[in-house]
Write a protein that holds these residues in place. Structure first.
Motif, PDB file in Angstrom:
ATOM      1  N   PHE A 196       0.863  -1.183   0.000  1.00 36.45           N
ATOM      2  CA  PHE A 196       0.000   0.000   0.000  1.00 36.45           C
ATOM      3  C   PHE A 196       0.893   1.224   0.000  1.00 36.45           C
ATOM      4  O   PHE A 196       1.680   1.432   0.923  1.00 36.45           O
ATOM      5  CB  PHE A 196      -0.907   0.013   1.234  1.00 36.45           C
ATOM      6  N   LEU A 197       0.808   2.023  -1.060  1.00 34.00           N
ATOM      7  CA  LEU A 197       1.613   3.238  -1.162  1.00 34.00           C
ATOM      8  C   LEU A 197       0.893   4.393  -0.483  1.00 34.00           C
ATOM      9  O   LEU A 197      -0.329   4.539  -0.610  1.00 34.00           O
ATOM     10  CB  LEU A 197       1.851   3.625  -2.626  1.00 34.00           C
ATOM     11  N   SER A 198       1.645   5.221   0.212  1.00 33.10           N
ATOM     12  CA  SER A 198       1.079   6.440   0.778  1.00 33.10           C
ATOM     13  C   SER A 198       0.553   7.332  -0.335  1.00 33.10           C
ATOM     14  O   SER A 198       1.217   7.531  -1.354  1.00 33.10           O
ATOM     15  CB  SER A 198       2.135   7.193   1.580  1.00 33.10           C
ATOM     16  N   THR A 199      -0.635   7.881  -0.119  1.00 36.14           N
ATOM     17  CA  THR A 199      -1.195   8.812  -1.102  1.00 36.14           C
ATOM     18  C   THR A 199      -0.536  10.191  -0.977  1.00 36.14           C
ATOM     19  O   THR A 199      -0.838  11.084  -1.755  1.00 36.14           O
ATOM     20  CB  THR A 199      -2.704   8.958  -0.903  1.00 36.14           C
ATOM     21  N   ARG A 200       0.349  10.347   0.010  1.00 36.43           N
ATOM     22  CA  ARG A 200       1.045  11.628   0.202  1.00 36.43           C
ATOM     23  C   ARG A 200       2.409  11.639  -0.489  1.00 36.43           C
ATOM     24  O   ARG A 200       3.157  12.599  -0.370  1.00 36.43           O
ATOM     25  CB  ARG A 200       1.238  11.907   1.695  1.00 36.43           C
ATOM     26  N   LEU A 201       2.763  10.579  -1.175  1.00 36.33           N
ATOM     27  CA  LEU A 201       4.063  10.517  -1.835  1.00 36.33           C
ATOM     28  C   LEU A 201       4.155  11.544  -2.959  1.00 36.33           C
ATOM     29  O   LEU A 201       3.163  11.863  -3.622  1.00 36.33           O
ATOM     30  CB  LEU A 201       4.291   9.126  -2.432  1.00 36.33           C
ATOM     31  N   THR A 202       5.357  12.028  -3.181  1.00 34.86           N
ATOM     32  CA  THR A 202       5.598  12.805  -4.395  1.00 34.86           C
ATOM     33  C   THR A 202       5.730  11.816  -5.563  1.00 34.86           C
ATOM     34  O   THR A 202       5.930  10.611  -5.352  1.00 34.86           O
ATOM     35  CB  THR A 202       6.900  13.610  -4.277  1.00 34.86           C
ATOM     36  N   ALA A 203       5.634  12.332  -6.759  1.00 33.54           N
ATOM     37  CA  ALA A 203       5.748  11.461  -7.934  1.00 33.54           C
ATOM     38  C   ALA A 203       7.083  10.704  -7.953  1.00 33.54           C
ATOM     39  O   ALA A 203       7.103   9.499  -8.211  1.00 33.54           O
ATOM     40  CB  ALA A 203       5.545  12.269  -9.216  1.00 33.54           C
ATOM     41  N   PRO A 204       8.230  11.357  -7.661  1.00 33.57           N
ATOM     42  CA  PRO A 204       9.487  10.596  -7.662  1.00 33.57           C
ATOM     43  C   PRO A 204       9.519   9.492  -6.598  1.00 33.57           C
ATOM     44  O   PRO A 204      10.065   8.410  -6.844  1.00 33.57           O
ATOM     45  CB  PRO A 204      10.552  11.668  -7.374  1.00 33.57           C
ATOM     46  N   GLU A 205       8.936   9.753  -5.429  1.00 35.25           N
ATOM     47  CA  GLU A 205       8.899   8.727  -4.379  1.00 35.25           C
ATOM     48  C   GLU A 205       8.046   7.541  -4.807  1.00 35.25           C
ATOM     49  O   GLU A 205       8.424   6.376  -4.626  1.00 35.25           O
ATOM     50  CB  GLU A 205       8.349   9.321  -3.076  1.00 35.25           C
ATOM     51  N   ALA A 206       6.897   7.834  -5.370  1.00 36.81           N
ATOM     52  CA  ALA A 206       6.022   6.753  -5.828  1.00 36.81           C
ATOM     53  C   ALA A 206       6.693   5.963  -6.955  1.00 36.81           C
ATOM     54  O   ALA A 206       6.610   4.736  -7.010  1.00 36.81           O
ATOM     55  CB  ALA A 206       4.689   7.334  -6.308  1.00 36.81           C
ATOM     56  N   ARG A 207       7.365   6.667  -7.852  1.00 38.11           N
ATOM     57  CA  ARG A 207       8.067   5.995  -8.944  1.00 38.11           C
ATOM     58  C   ARG A 207       9.131   5.042  -8.394  1.00 38.11           C
ATOM     59  O   ARG A 207       9.241   3.904  -8.845  1.00 38.11           O
ATOM     60  CB  ARG A 207       8.724   7.031  -9.856  1.00 38.11           C
ATOM     61  N   HIS A 208       9.892   5.495  -7.395  1.00 38.49           N
ATOM     62  CA  HIS A 208      10.929   4.646  -6.809  1.00 38.49           C
ATOM     63  C   HIS A 208      10.328   3.354  -6.248  1.00 38.49           C
ATOM     64  O   HIS A 208      10.844   2.259  -6.491  1.00 38.49           O
ATOM     65  CB  HIS A 208      11.674   5.400  -5.709  1.00 38.49           C
ATOM     66  N   ILE A 209       9.236   3.482  -5.496  1.00 37.44           N
ATOM     67  CA  ILE A 209       8.643   2.289  -4.879  1.00 37.44           C
ATOM     68  C   ILE A 209       8.081   1.355  -5.943  1.00 37.44           C
ATOM     69  O   ILE A 209       8.286   0.134  -5.885  1.00 37.44           O
ATOM     70  CB  ILE A 209       7.556   2.687  -3.859  1.00 37.44           C
ATOM     71  N   MET A 210       7.419   1.905  -6.943  1.00 38.59           N
ATOM     72  CA  MET A 210       6.833   1.057  -7.983  1.00 38.59           C
ATOM     73  C   MET A 210       7.917   0.316  -8.755  1.00 38.59           C
ATOM     74  O   MET A 210       7.768  -0.860  -9.097  1.00 38.59           O
ATOM     75  CB  MET A 210       5.994   1.901  -8.941  1.00 38.59           C
ATOM     76  N   GLU A 211       9.019   0.987  -9.023  1.00 40.78           N
ATOM     77  CA  GLU A 211      10.108   0.328  -9.753  1.00 40.78           C
ATOM     78  C   GLU A 211      10.826  -0.677  -8.861  1.00 40.78           C
ATOM     79  O   GLU A 211      11.241  -1.744  -9.310  1.00 40.78           O
ATOM     80  CB  GLU A 211      11.079   1.382 -10.295  1.00 40.78           C
ATOM     81  N   ASP A 212      10.955  -0.353  -7.576  1.00 41.08           N
ATOM     82  CA  ASP A 212      11.656  -1.233  -6.650  1.00 41.08           C
ATOM     83  C   ASP A 212      10.891  -2.525  -6.407  1.00 41.08           C
ATOM     84  O   ASP A 212      11.477  -3.611  -6.397  1.00 41.08           O
ATOM     85  CB  ASP A 212      11.890  -0.502  -5.324  1.00 41.08           C
ATOM     86  N   CYS A 213       9.580  -2.426  -6.220  1.00 42.22           N
ATOM     87  CA  CYS A 213       8.807  -3.641  -5.911  1.00 42.22           C
ATOM     88  C   CYS A 213       8.371  -4.390  -7.167  1.00 42.22           C
ATOM     89  O   CYS A 213       7.924  -5.533  -7.079  1.00 42.22           O
ATOM     90  CB  CYS A 213       7.595  -3.310  -5.035  1.00 42.22           C
ATOM     91  N   ALA A 214       8.492  -3.739  -8.333  1.00 42.10           N
ATOM     92  CA  ALA A 214       8.143  -4.368  -9.613  1.00 42.10           C
ATOM     93  C   ALA A 214       6.714  -4.899  -9.624  1.00 42.10           C
ATOM     94  O   ALA A 214       6.438  -5.996 -10.090  1.00 42.10           O
ATOM     95  CB  ALA A 214       9.134  -5.497  -9.934  1.00 42.10           C
TER      96      ALA A 214
END
Length: 327
Positions: free
Chosen positions: A69-87
């Motif tokens: 579950f990603l925080s809805t408060r993430l910035t776009a770069p933070e969300a991008r990092h998590i999405m790429e990291d967890c694949a």
């Protein structure tokens, strides 16, 4: 019972029964399998608190997947990092997401299936239009999935904390439920109020445990001090979990508001996640009685301490003794 409320939204009373949650999760697990996901694959959710959150969690669990579950408060770069990291191979969002985060998810979704819980938007299909095409019968040979949480990233980027999947049949292990039962007296008769964002560790783990034990979880769409008191009275809440900031806001309510609500159903009010000032804790015990219980732990699960009101009153400021791990 199948018609027992599993999840209730505090403000509206909107309810999902155990039968409805099970059917939703089974359909979702079958959707994941139809998209080629196998046990050990990953899905991600980026959602505000809403009725479907636990059912989405259980759907991934039924399918043997890791879910974040990603925080809805993430910035776009933070969300991008998590999405790429967890694949993550599937992402499900809601319409309240900031457009820049939604755009980022759409941009990085070339090899990913993307759904929204609301009306379809560019790059995202409406999940409600797809789920009913799948059977609500349990997935054959289902094995357990697991949450995969991310650290807050206080020393750099958020880091994924990836438990080892058991590979065991669904329902074989229920560690958080067992802990809640033995340590906090949670049972099928319990009503648990969760006022914090679902994407944090404690809300998603404790609601999951509550549902494994057959109780009822009441989710607040967002924290509001008087709204919490109203929910405790309305739903006869037995257990809740807060952070110290919520205690501050509760204590700052006018006395007339504090006295307006019947809070007598409460058995345990748990708090964690941040240090609680001694005067704040003392004031909460004075108001709610010796039902305030604190734990200190971490997502990495290397240890945990617990302090009930009695041990805290004898040693103000303590976070308790270790119940596992070495201090």
């Amino acid at each position: 019972a199948a018609d027992k409320p599993a999840v209730i939204m505090a403000e509206t009373g909107e309810t999902m029964s155990y039968a409805e949650l099970d059917a939703y999760a089974s359909r979702l697990a079958r959707l994941f399998r139809s998209l080629g996901l196998q046990p050990g694959d990953h899905v991600a959710y980026c959602l505000e608190n809403r009725l479907e959150c636990p059912a989405l969690q259980w759907g991934a669990h039924y399918a043997g997947l890791y879910y974040t579950f990603l925080s809805t408060r993430l910035t776009a770069p933070e969300a991008r990092h998590i999405m790429e990291d967890c694949a993550a191979r599937v992402v499900i969002v809601d319409a309240s997401l900031a457009p820049e985060v939604r755009d980022m998810l759409a941009e990085t979704g070339a090899s990913r299936h993307q759904f929204t819980l609301d009306a379809a938007t560019p790059g995202f299909n409406a999940l409600a239009g797809v789920l009913p095409t799948f059977s609500a019968t349990p997935l054959e040979g289902a094995v357990e999935g697991s949450e995969m949480l991310y650290s807050s990233g206080t020393t750099g980027r958020p880091k994924g904390i990836k438990p080892v999947l058991t590979g065991l049949p669904l329902g074989t292990t229920a560690l958080i439920a067992d802990f809640m039962s033995r340590g906090f007296g949670v049972s099928a008769d319990s009503v648990y109020l969760s006022p914090a964002p679902y994407y944090h560790a404690a809300p998603l783990k404790w609601v999951f445990g509550m549902l494994a034990l057959g109780g009822t979880a009441v989710l607040m769409s967002r924290f509001d001090a008087e709204g919490m008191l109203r929910a405790i009275e309305r739903y006869r809440v037995t257990h809740s979990q807060s952070v110290p900031t919520m205690f501050h806001r509760l204590l700052s309510l006018p006395d007339a508001v504090k006295q307006r609500y019947d809070l007598s159903s409460q058995r345990l009010a748990v708090h964690a996640a941040a240090p609680c000032p001694i005067p704040t804790k003392q004031a909460m015990i004075d108001w709610w009685g010796p039902i305030i219980c604190e734990y200190y732990s971490c997502t990495e699960s290397i240890g945990m301490t617990v302090a009930d009101s009695r041990s805290w009153l004898s040693h103000p400021g303590t976070v308790g003794r270790a119940i596992y791990g070495r201090v």
